[in-house]
Scaffold this active site. Structure first.
Site, PDB file in Angstrom:
ATOM      1  N   CYS A   1       5.706   1.720 -16.073  1.00 32.18           N
ATOM      2  CA  CYS A   1       4.472   1.036 -15.963  1.00 32.18           C
ATOM      3  C   CYS A   1       3.447   1.126 -17.313  1.00 32.18           C
ATOM      4  O   CYS A   1       3.359   2.339 -17.627  1.00 32.18           O
ATOM      5  CB  CYS A   1       3.683   1.792 -14.968  1.00 32.18           C
ATOM      6  SG  CYS A   1       3.719   0.734 -13.370  1.00 32.18           S
TER       7      CYS A   1
ATOM      8  N   GLU B   1       1.405  -6.814 -18.963  1.00 30.05           N
ATOM      9  CA  GLU B   1       2.680  -6.862 -19.044  1.00 30.05           C
ATOM     10  C   GLU B   1       3.564  -7.262 -17.523  1.00 30.05           C
ATOM     11  O   GLU B   1       2.850  -6.964 -16.531  1.00 30.05           O
ATOM     12  CB  GLU B   1       3.325  -5.663 -19.709  1.00 30.05           C
ATOM     13  CG  GLU B   1       2.833  -4.268 -18.675  1.00 30.05           C
ATOM     14  CD  GLU B   1       2.893  -3.095 -19.791  1.00 30.05           C
ATOM     15  OE1 GLU B   1       3.149  -3.311 -21.055  1.00 30.05           O
ATOM     16  OE2 GLU B   1       2.953  -2.114 -18.950  1.00 30.05           O
TER      17      GLU B   1
HETATM   18  N1  SAH Z   1      -0.748   1.120  -8.583  1.00 32.57           N
HETATM   19  C1  SAH Z   1       0.403   0.575  -7.697  1.00 32.57           C
HETATM   20  C2  SAH Z   1       1.396  -0.272  -8.426  1.00 32.57           C
HETATM   21  C3  SAH Z   1       1.519   0.134  -9.792  1.00 32.57           C
HETATM   22  S1  SAH Z   1       2.942   1.346 -10.146  1.00 32.57           S
HETATM   23  C4  SAH Z   1       1.048   1.932  -7.267  1.00 32.57           C
HETATM   24  O1  SAH Z   1       0.602   2.947  -7.513  1.00 32.57           O
HETATM   25  O2  SAH Z   1       1.975   1.734  -6.122  1.00 32.57           O
HETATM   26  C5  SAH Z   1       4.180   1.093  -9.361  1.00 32.57           C
HETATM   27  C6  SAH Z   1       5.279   2.362  -9.101  1.00 32.57           C
HETATM   28  O3  SAH Z   1       5.447   2.982 -10.184  1.00 32.57           O
HETATM   29  C7  SAH Z   1       4.311   3.399  -8.333  1.00 32.57           C
HETATM   30  O4  SAH Z   1       4.957   4.062  -7.102  1.00 32.57           O
HETATM   31  C8  SAH Z   1       4.054   4.216  -9.593  1.00 32.57           C
HETATM   32  O5  SAH Z   1       3.647   5.752  -9.050  1.00 32.57           O
HETATM   33  C9  SAH Z   1       5.461   4.460 -10.058  1.00 32.57           C
HETATM   34  N2  SAH Z   1       5.552   4.973 -11.403  1.00 32.57           N
HETATM   35  C10 SAH Z   1       4.575   4.843 -12.557  1.00 32.57           C
HETATM   36  N3  SAH Z   1       4.922   5.685 -13.625  1.00 32.57           N
HETATM   37  C11 SAH Z   1       6.109   6.047 -13.388  1.00 32.57           C
HETATM   38  C12 SAH Z   1       6.883   6.756 -14.292  1.00 32.57           C
HETATM   39  N4  SAH Z   1       6.738   7.013 -15.165  1.00 32.57           N
HETATM   40  N5  SAH Z   1       8.255   6.998 -13.558  1.00 32.57           N
HETATM   41  C13 SAH Z   1       8.452   6.839 -12.382  1.00 32.57           C
HETATM   42  N6  SAH Z   1       7.865   5.920 -11.582  1.00 32.57           N
HETATM   43  C14 SAH Z   1       6.486   5.603 -11.895  1.00 32.57           C
END
Ligand code: SAH
Length: 369
Positions: A357, A100
């Site tokens: 995400c 996505e």
């Molecule tokens: N793997 C990479 C990029 C993908 S996630 C990373 O961890 O940086 C992108 C960002 O969104 C990351 O900071 C992740 O921790 C955050 N994220 C994922 N799920 C989330 C949620 N439910 N609420 C807020 N931030 C979230």
């Protein structure tokens, strides 16, 4: 051919070839060099759906190209639109994997959030992408293809849905790319960098390197490797906790590369590149959002030229945590600002489009269409 392509027994994805690669291919086919630019342009700009559309080339060459390369590595399966103008694109890979991308409008530009893997191995507690584990790395053509399809979709579909867009409708191509969708980009380093070079190329979408952000959960060897490249891409590091026990609780990757090691690599990165790192910090009510955690974070970051992005948790069904109240987020931000740490408090966008995400993909995995 990469391992991933071998596994999937697919032809290489044409979107993932750089102009220099096409120059080699046309030489192999004994064609004049200018053909390389024509092929590149028809893929990157015109977004041809079949080699037969490349009528500038003789039929036998088109046949040869069709035997060697797949024109399209992805197709659009579903587009969801939230009231705040966020569009979420669910895309199908050639082997059926679903990935996505999310288009986020802001004032006069579009930011596109792209995925680097199908699924994710890192299993951060609040992230929907990691819940079903890692399926596979994406190849460069699948990473590039997300931006090409989003640009194409904007050109065709956005004017019709202008009512949902902000007052000043952004131009019809993404200006910023953030690799913050599904997956861990630095765990797919070579294909990621190849894709970003293509997105950055002057004759392609030409997205400025400083408008491309790589976000990592803290894969230290990847950060160290990136520091040596001399590239201008932006780096974001997902921190989310100011001490090892809390960080390991939220992010299992912290066992492999604990905070001291991670921050050491970040310091070296800043020294080497002279670039500012952004630390992502997702605020979870009662867990990492209180004054003692703000103070611990200050002790880690004070005096360092960096930026902190505070993001209230976007609720996901698989994680019991909640977003803090606004005033808790603001107090946390103020504590950092008081000691001169630059911060942004981000509002979560696209909740109605399942934009956190991996949420849309996860929903589709559970209820296949
Ligand atoms: N793997 C990479 C990029 C993908 S996630 C990373 O961890 O940086 C992108 C960002 O969104 C990351 O900071 C992740 O921790 C955050 N994220 C994922 N799920 C989330 C949620 N439910 N609420 C807020 N931030 C979230």
């Amino acid at each position: 051919m990469t391992e991933t392509q071998k596994q999937a027994e697919l032809r290489p994805a044409a979107w993932g070839l750089e102009l220099a690669d096409w120059t080699r291919v046309v030489a192999e086919l004994q064609l004049p060099t200018f053909r390389a630019k024509q092929i590149w342009h028809s893929l990157q700009e015109r977004l041809i759906g079949s080699w037969d559309e490349l009528t500038l080339l003789p039929a036998n060459v088109r046949r040869e190209l069709a035997e060697r390369f797949d024109v399209a590595a992805l197709r659009v399966r579903e587009v969801r639109e939230a009231a705040d103008g966020v569009r979420k694109l669910l895309l199908a890979c050639r082997d059926g994997e679903l990935i996505e991308s999310v288009l986020i409008p802001a004032e006069s530009r579009w930011t596109l959030c792209i995925s680097s893997q199908a699924g994710c191995a890192h299993a951060c507690a609040f992230c929907a992408s990691g819940k079903a584990g890692l399926s596979r790395n994406l190849v460069a053509g699948e990473i590039v293809g997300q931006a090409l399809l989003a640009a194409h979709w904007l050109r065709r579909a956005a004017p019709a849905s202008a009512s949902a867009a902000p007052a000043r409708t952004p131009p019809l191509r993404p200006q910023n790319i953030v690799v913050m969708g599904m997956g861990e980009p630095l765990a797919n380093y070579d294909e990621l960098l190849r894709a970003l070079r293509i997105l950055n190329a002057p004759d392609g979408l030409h997205i400025g390197a400083r408008h491309i952000t790589i976000s990592t959960c803290g894969v230290v060897p990847g950060i160290r490797r990136l520091a040596e490249e001399g590239l201008q891409f932006e780096l974001s590091v997902s921190l989310h906790a100011p001490n090892d026990s809390l960080r390991t609780h939220l992010m299992p990757v912290n066992q492999r590369w604990p905070l001291a090691e991670l921050l050491g690599a970040c310091h070296d990165y800043t020294d080497r590149t002279n670039r500012i790192i952004t630390f992502e910090y997702t605020l979870v009510r009662g867990l990492n959002d209180q004054p003692p955690q703000a103070q611990e974070l200050i002790r880690l970051l004070r005096g360092w030229k960096c930026h902190v992005n505070l993001i209230p948790l976007s609720p996901v069904a698989e994680f019991a945590g909640q977003a803090p109240e606004d005033r808790t987020c603001e107090a946390f931000q103020q504590a950092l600002e008081d000691v001169g740490i630059a911060t942004t408090l981000r509002r979560s966008r696209g909740r109605q489009a399942d934009a956190a995400c991996g949420q849309l993909r996860l929903r589709r995995l559970h209820q296949p269409a």
